[in-house]
Design an enzyme around this catalytic site. Structure first.
Site, PDB file in Angstrom:
ATOM      1  N   ASP A 143       0.828  -1.213   0.000  1.00  0.00           N
ATOM      2  CA  ASP A 143       0.000   0.000   0.000  1.00  0.00           C
ATOM      3  C   ASP A 143       0.864   1.265   0.000  1.00  0.00           C
ATOM      4  O   ASP A 143       1.841   1.363   0.745  1.00  0.00           O
ATOM      5  CB  ASP A 143      -0.896  -0.030   1.255  1.00  0.00           C
ATOM      6  CG  ASP A 143      -1.769   1.201   1.355  1.00  0.00           C
ATOM      7  OD1 ASP A 143      -2.617   1.397   0.471  1.00  0.00           O
ATOM      8  OD2 ASP A 143      -1.594   1.979   2.317  1.00  0.00           O
ATOM      9  N   GLU A 180       1.777   0.004  -4.799  1.00  0.00           N
ATOM     10  CA  GLU A 180       0.894   1.128  -5.131  1.00  0.00           C
ATOM     11  C   GLU A 180       1.720   2.386  -4.890  1.00  0.00           C
ATOM     12  O   GLU A 180       2.252   2.588  -3.805  1.00  0.00           O
ATOM     13  CB  GLU A 180      -0.337   1.161  -4.228  1.00  0.00           C
ATOM     14  CG  GLU A 180      -1.237   2.343  -4.586  1.00  0.00           C
ATOM     15  CD  GLU A 180      -2.115   2.846  -3.434  1.00  0.00           C
ATOM     16  OE1 GLU A 180      -3.002   3.656  -3.712  1.00  0.00           O
ATOM     17  OE2 GLU A 180      -1.896   2.437  -2.283  1.00  0.00           O
TER      18      GLU A 180
END
Length: 611
Positions: free
Chosen positions: A259, A296
């Protein structure tokens, strides 16, 4: 290598806690008996010891300085939630049935992002299993699970996790996740888990108390940064690198999605992402198979996915948010927030040809230059989507594209995504045009925190209030969570079914047509036919060629086909009644020797193949 946390084997459990600033540490067993066992500290600040004649399921805390009980920062399971004791787990007791499983190669992946709590009525790992056959029939071969590290309560997106090694108890805990992964592998599906290494959630985050895991050197949107490069960062780095291996080894996962790596601050000579990639490469050697790390990042920085030989971090792939933004703005006309940087069809063409829209170009939203050319990176290193949990859930009303654009435009969206030369990702329910929102929800226990989250959401959407008079739904309310559940049965009805079948057809084409299966964007030309708002994509591989026209205009558009070579056969036309269209006048065949006037319906797509 040294294992962090509790390591159970043959009636004995070894304990390891990194806490260099603490004066004394003991294991405080609370169930089945109450007992305190002191640990010894080594020179690097690791406290270690073992307890014999102990059973899995026993509960314990670490006792710090003879007074404070704290759950294990590397706890495998928190059966009583984030404030309770940690449970000893025997990872060897689970019977796997996936011998010989090698995983789906990255370049063949079709990823399906899902949230465990709202994907099914039961909201558990095991409840997902009954839906796998359906996903496989659609053409999905990889599921990506939103974070499952233990968070407060039972309702959360997962980004408020505070125990990076513990599997959410309300989803089914350790064995629930293993059962799901095992079932996926038996269906020939890979599993990627979303993990969060840039922050911990606010409630139940007892790592703060150790004085080493965070640094005030950098600020993140969630407060102090995780300490990857300040004093005492060696144990923090080890904790997170071992976490990567822990998930891949104990849960047989095929990859991890990291993330928001742009919020990981590390200015040391070896970036923490590079260290993680190295550890995974060693694991691959040991296990003789591939695992994938997918980042990401909103940096548009190819360094993340370049090999370490050329100074990159060696991460396998990264999300290209530009693809989503370019497609979303062309479809919806929205210009607020970061969407102000997007909105032209030329940008969409650029991303097909180059991987990013911003490749050291001036960004009006950022008010600076942004991105770099990823020309040396393979197309299979980019994951793209038309919707995901963030882009839907961070809208005030959690509205999906199915609530913003027409049915015809949804087919256009599916084609733009699934016939791109990148790894496609669908967000659960997208394949049949789910109408239920995906809202932001939490179930915190701390009243002050609940109020702060409510206020924060309201402030975030203050500008929208004047537009439609609506307020952001209460994140703490159970109703907000329930509204976000999929209406799974809709996929067999009306236009929902047509859309599902359309996605299935596109995925079959992607698999069976060599020009589409081969992801080399150097064998692709995307151009814009102006002023008609047509995106023309030509892809080729060996003797397979496809030609695709996507009409982003509300008008029927007349174009001339001046492709002079061979005979082209129509293989997909979204206007045909089969796909819920109003009918098409496009010819079944195009003969290269003649010029055709093609009438392309509003918001429609046609694909021709020349093999």
């Amino acid at each position: 290598k040294m294992h962090i946390g509790s390591q159970y084997s043959n009636n004995t459990c070894n304990f390891t806690l990194w806490a260099p600033l603490v004066g004394e540490v003991a294991v405080h067993l609370v169930e089945p008996e109450d007992k305190i066992v002191p640990l010894e500290k080594d020179r690097r600040g690791y406290w270690q010891g073992s307890i014999a004649d102990i059973k899995p399921g026993s509960l314990y805390f670490y006792q710090l300085d003879g007074e404070t009980d704290r759950a294990d920062p590397a706890s495998n399971l928190q059966p009583q939630g984030v404030h309770g004791a940690s449970e000893i787990v025997d990872h060897k007791s689970f019977k796997w049935n996936d011998d010989g499983w090698q995983g789906v190669p990255l370049e063949e992946m079709v990823i399906y992002e899902l949230h465990v709590g709202t994907f099914t009525e039961a909201g558990t790992f095991e409840a997902i299993i009954s839906r796998l056959a359906d996903l496989k029939e659609l053409g999905v071969n990889t599921i990506e699970i939103m974070p499952v590290a233990q968070f407060p309560g039972s309702r959360n997106w997962g980004y408020d996790g505070v125990f990076p090694y513990a599997v959410q108890n309300s989803y089914g805990g350790v064995d629930g996740l293993k059962t799901l992964v095992d079932a996926c592998h038996q269906q020939g599906m890979s599993v990627i888990l979303d993990v969060v290494y840039n922050h911990l959630g606010p409630e139940g985050n007892y790592l703060w108390g150790y004085g080493t895991y965070f640094t005030e050197k950098y600020k993140t949107p969630w407060g102090s940064a995780v300490n990857f490069d300040d004093s005492y960062s060696d144990g923090v780095r080890y904790y997170f690198v071992q976490n990567v291996l822990y998930w891949l080894e104990n849960y047989h996962l095929d990859g991890l999605r990291l993330d928001a790596v742009h919020a990981i601050y590390d200015f040391g000579a070896k970036h923490i992402l590079a260290e993680m990639a190295e550890a995974v490469a060693e694991l691959e050697q040991r296990k003789n198979r591939q695992y994938y790390l997918i980042a990401e990042s909103d940096l548009n920085d190819p360094r993340i996915i370049r090999s370490q030989e050329v100074g990159g971090y060696g991460i396998d792939a990264q999300w290209s948010d530009d693809f989503h933004h370019a497609l979303h703005t062309v479809l919806t006309g929205e210009k607020n927030g970061y969407y102000e940087d997007f909105g032209s069809l030329e940008q969409l063409a650029k991303i097909y040809n180059q991987g990013f829209v911003y490749t050291w170009d001036y960004s009006p939203h950022r008010k600076r230059y942004h991105g770099e050319h990823p020309s040396d990176c393979a197309s299979s290193q980019f994951v793209v989507c038309a919707q995901n949990h963030d882009q839907v859930g961070n809208r005030m009303l959690g509205d999906r594209l199915s609530n913003l654009i027409s049915f015809e435009s949804l087919k256009l969206t599916a084609t733009a995504l699934l016939l791109s030369p990148y790894i496609p990702m669908l967000f659960m329910g997208e394949e049949y045009g789910e109408k239920a929102p995906f809202l932001y929800f939490v179930s915190h226990g701390d009243p002050d925190l609940i109020e702060a989250v409510r206020k924060g959401r309201k402030a975030e959407f203050a500008a929208f209030h004047e537009v439609d008079g609506k307020e952001a739904p209460d994140p703490q309310a159970e109703e907000t969570f329930k509204q976000s559940r999929l209406n799974w049965d809709k996929r067999k009805t009306g236009e929902h079914e047509k859309l599902w079948l359309f996605h299935q057809k596109l995925l079959q084409m992607r698999k069976n047509v060599p020009a589409l299966r081969n992801l080399d964007r150097n064998q692709l030309e995307a151009t814009v036919v102006e002023p008609e708002k047509i995106l023309r994509i030509q892809r080729h591989h060996q003797d397979s060629q496809i030609l695709c026209w996507l009409n982003f205009s509300s008008e029927t558009v007349k174009i001339t086909n001046n492709n002079k070579s061979g005979t082209w056969k129509k293989i997909l036309d979204s206007s045909e009644p089969t796909w819920g269209g109003k009918g098409s006048q496009l010819p079944e065949k195009l003969d290269g020797a003649s010029n055709y006037e093609l009438n392309i319906n509003p918001y429609s797509v046609v694909v021709y193949s020349n093999q």
